[in-house]
Design a protein around this motif. Sequence first.
Motif, mmCIF file in Angstrom:
data_model
loop_
_atom_site.group_PDB
_atom_site.id
_atom_site.type_symbol
_atom_site.label_atom_id
_atom_site.label_comp_id
_atom_site.label_asym_id
_atom_site.label_seq_id
_atom_site.Cartn_x
_atom_site.Cartn_y
_atom_site.Cartn_z
ATOM 1 N N GLU A 22 4.711 5.839 21.916
ATOM 2 C CA GLU A 22 4.676 7.090 21.167
ATOM 3 C C GLU A 22 4.575 8.288 22.101
ATOM 4 O O GLU A 22 5.239 9.314 21.900
ATOM 5 N N ASP A 23 3.751 8.156 23.155
ATOM 6 C CA ASP A 23 3.615 9.233 24.134
ATOM 7 C C ASP A 23 4.942 9.495 24.837
ATOM 8 O O ASP A 23 5.327 10.653 25.058
ATOM 9 N N ALA A 24 5.631 8.437 25.208
ATOM 10 C CA ALA A 24 6.930 8.595 25.882
ATOM 11 C C ALA A 24 7.932 9.290 24.961
ATOM 12 O O ALA A 24 8.716 10.139 25.410
ATOM 13 N N GLU A 26 0.832 -1.202 0.000
ATOM 14 C CA GLU A 26 0.000 0.000 0.000
ATOM 15 C C GLU A 26 0.872 1.261 0.000
ATOM 16 O O GLU A 26 1.936 1.291 0.632
ATOM 17 N N PRO A 27 0.434 2.313 -0.685
ATOM 18 C CA PRO A 27 1.242 3.547 -0.760
ATOM 19 C C PRO A 27 1.574 4.155 0.595
ATOM 20 O O PRO A 27 2.684 4.641 0.807
ATOM 21 N N ASP A 28 0.622 4.117 1.556
ATOM 22 C CA ASP A 28 0.905 4.721 2.854
ATOM 23 C C ASP A 28 1.941 3.916 3.635
ATOM 24 O O ASP A 28 2.724 4.471 4.412
ATOM 25 N N VAL A 29 1.982 2.605 3.392
ATOM 26 C CA VAL A 29 3.003 1.774 4.042
ATOM 27 C C VAL A 29 4.377 2.094 3.459
ATOM 28 O O VAL A 29 5.361 2.261 4.197
ATOM 29 N N PHE A 76 19.632 6.225 24.045
ATOM 30 C CA PHE A 76 19.293 5.268 22.985
ATOM 31 C C PHE A 76 18.002 5.675 22.298
ATOM 32 O O PHE A 76 17.917 5.713 21.064
ATOM 33 N N PHE A 77 16.983 5.997 23.090
ATOM 34 C CA PHE A 77 15.686 6.357 22.511
ATOM 35 C C PHE A 77 15.737 7.732 21.843
ATOM 36 O O PHE A 77 15.081 7.950 20.821
ATOM 37 N N ALA A 78 16.518 8.649 22.427
ATOM 38 C CA ALA A 78 16.639 9.974 21.813
ATOM 39 C C ALA A 78 17.333 9.871 20.462
ATOM 40 O O ALA A 78 16.930 10.514 19.485
ATOM 41 N N ARG A 79 18.388 9.069 20.399
ATOM 42 C CA ARG A 79 19.140 8.898 19.158
ATOM 43 C C ARG A 79 18.275 8.288 18.058
ATOM 44 O O ARG A 79 18.414 8.616 16.877
ATOM 45 N N ASN A 80 17.361 7.404 18.446
ATOM 46 C CA ASN A 80 16.575 6.642 17.464
ATOM 47 C C ASN A 80 15.111 7.049 17.436
ATOM 48 O O ASN A 80 14.270 6.304 16.927
ATOM 49 N N ARG A 81 14.808 8.226 17.973
ATOM 50 C CA ARG A 81 13.411 8.620 18.104
ATOM 51 C C ARG A 81 12.682 8.629 16.758
ATOM 52 O O ARG A 81 11.567 8.103 16.628
ATOM 53 N N THR A 82 13.291 9.229 15.734
ATOM 54 C CA THR A 82 12.645 9.307 14.422
ATOM 55 C C THR A 82 12.441 7.925 13.832
ATOM 56 O O THR A 82 11.383 7.624 13.249
ATOM 57 N N ARG A 83 13.426 7.059 13.987
ATOM 58 C CA ARG A 83 13.333 5.699 13.454
ATOM 59 C C ARG A 83 12.205 4.922 14.139
ATOM 60 O O ARG A 83 11.439 4.210 13.483
ATOM 61 N N ILE A 84 12.128 5.060 15.451
ATOM 62 C CA ILE A 84 11.101 4.330 16.195
ATOM 63 C C ILE A 84 9.713 4.853 15.833
ATOM 64 O O ILE A 84 8.778 4.066 15.628
ATOM 65 N N ALA A 85 9.591 6.170 15.737
ATOM 66 C CA ALA A 85 8.289 6.761 15.377
ATOM 67 C C ALA A 85 7.852 6.285 13.992
ATOM 68 O O ALA A 85 6.670 5.997 13.759
ATOM 69 N N ALA A 86 8.818 6.199 13.055
ATOM 70 C CA ALA A 86 8.488 5.722 11.710
ATOM 71 C C ALA A 86 8.059 4.259 11.743
ATOM 72 O O ALA A 86 7.119 3.853 11.044
ATOM 73 N N ALA A 87 8.724 3.448 12.562
ATOM 74 C CA ALA A 87 8.355 2.036 12.676
ATOM 75 C C ALA A 87 6.951 1.889 13.255
ATOM 76 O O ALA A 87 6.184 1.008 12.843
ATOM 77 N N GLU A 106 9.892 5.050 4.436
ATOM 78 C CA GLU A 106 10.988 5.918 4.014
ATOM 79 C C GLU A 106 11.821 6.443 5.183
ATOM 80 O O GLU A 106 13.006 6.733 5.017
ATOM 81 N N ASP A 107 11.223 6.561 6.366
ATOM 82 C CA ASP A 107 11.950 7.090 7.527
ATOM 83 C C ASP A 107 12.436 6.007 8.474
ATOM 84 O O ASP A 107 12.976 6.311 9.539
#
Length: 686
Positions: A256-258, A122-125, A224-235, A130-131
């Motif tokens: 996500e809230d954390a 699916e396009p949204d997936v 660890f979470f700060a470094r990978n925040r964008t990656r985790i949010a994208a996942a 991409e991130d």
Amino acid sequence: MDLESIPGVGEKTARALAELDDPERALRTGDVAAIADAPGISQGRAARIARGAIRREHDDPGGFLATDRAREVYRELLGLLTERTVTEYAAQRLETIYPSRRRSRIEEVREFARGALEREPEPDVLAALEDVEPLERPNDVRVRERCLATTDAERYSAAREAIPELSVEVVEDAQGLAELARGYSTVVALDESFAGVTVEGDVRVRPDALENPAEIVPERPLSFFARNRTRIAAAIEVHRAAELEVGGDCDLDALEDALTRLEDDGTVAGDAELDRLAAAADDLDAAVGTAESVANDHLREAIREEDVTIEGSDLLSLVERGAGVDSLLSRELSDEYAAAVDAAREHLIDALDLESGEAEIARRIFGDEPTFPVERDENALGRLREELTAARERRAGRLKRDLAEELAGQRGPVRRLVRAALELDVELAISRFAADFDCAMPAFVPDDTDGDDSGDESGIETGFAIEAGRSPLLDEPLEAIDPVDYEVSGVTLLSGVNSGGKTSTLDLVASVVVLAHMGLPVPADRVRLHRFDALHYHAKTQGTLDAGAFESTVREFAALAERGAGSLVLVDELESITEPGASAKIIAGILEALSENGATAVFVSHLAEEIRQMADYDVTVDGIEAVGLVDGELEVNRSPVKDHLARSTPELIVEKLATDAVAANGGEVPGESAPQFYDRLLEKFE
């Protein structure tokens, strides 16, 4: 697992891999991201290491792709797969999928591929992917406002190893502890002997600190979470878009809230009290300066308007020159000075949004003793600065500990979350490839016993049967490619007209065999094939070979004839290596040897008739037949016809000329005419 037994892994690399949480799992599953998390290992090298580990796991000696052209076909197919990936990880992960002769490895990938074919790209997936990137190790964390303290040299060494983020200091007694407290916001005493000791400052006695480092240094898990925040949010977004299953130990909403409460630098965001304290500490000097201006402006105005023994303007001039200012202010302007100081204090308290205890200290910055200009009390200012800074650090520390405790148990689930998103990209690449080339899962015979594929319905013993195959290596849209049916068992010659599709048929067979032995779907409606030990694909030679190259080629086929019983051999116009008469004899001898050892082979040749006459057995000849010439272009049936020697292009052209000549003479053939000449030529092809 003996890491050094993996091909390409030496002592140094083995030590790096041993630092992973679960190196055996990462190597066994081909988890390129996890392997690349080891110090000094790139994703490209991780893919090669994973490939070596997989081969070791399945006792796979490699070498399935036995020739340059076979390896080229694999790289082209791999390129088509990686073109359909979104992440770099998926492209590297696909490198671990290779054609193998081992049934266990083929079945392992087939199971993965079957699941992949159920995925919808699916396009949204794809956009969410991409991130997504593999998780990174955070940079070394250093915390300077906290330290560890101990009286024991052994504990000192253990502390430096267990909590390298903090300075470790050796003290002799409580006095030494007190001195440390004056230089650090927080001191953590490791010795139980300090329990009950009263020391000014933030001193905590934690004999168990080395057993619970995350509580003492919450920056460790938070980094660890700060470094990978964008990656985790994208996942997280990928899991929601693709509706992937999430383990019960991972709450996406809570995670996500954390993450929203965590800044990129590892500090905690979204806490109003911490923001207030941080702003007050940062703005303190500026606010005090403004408060001074408020008081001084108030006094200037009061002095200018004051009616005393001398004119107000003269009094102002005297005051500004420092002539008896204290006595003048005390005697004549005490009320106005008090009002000015009150205004300064209120401004400072309001500007910094200070609470009652802080406000009490702030009021002391401007004393009651009249002066002009109004003077600040540096001791009181320093005290307020210390109070605000300490309160900020305490608040930040508590918030960090709370958030670290909330996230501490999520590191494993987060790794699985990101890994699942990255693996989804691999699955979607296979799904997209299968959809783009109209692929189906092949069936292996005679040892494939899955459902309707049991048995050997096609009669194949050592070969392959392709129905409606379309070569993915052709630079044409799928709908423009004519489907090809082709079945081979044993050794076969493939004849046909020039530009009739003989080479593309070999490419199709090679593509199907390579993909099938990778465990992936193949570009055909249906395929049944034998599990081969190796693929020998010899491309068309450009020009006649010199003596040395010719000798090398013959030696190669001699080795193949001796040890190639389980191989598939594809050869494109081997006759070009030497003179036509000699090459027919050589090819006939090669076919005899391959037939005797039970290999499967397809030899494309324009000398099919000559080779058949030279061979000492009944050689099977298939033909890609040209239907005729239409507007000067060949019209070809792309599927080889079994046991049929295809007519050549010159024969078709002469036949067309004869037909056209008869038509031009109105059906008459007077004397030695052109039609008779063409008929004579056609007789030579019979």
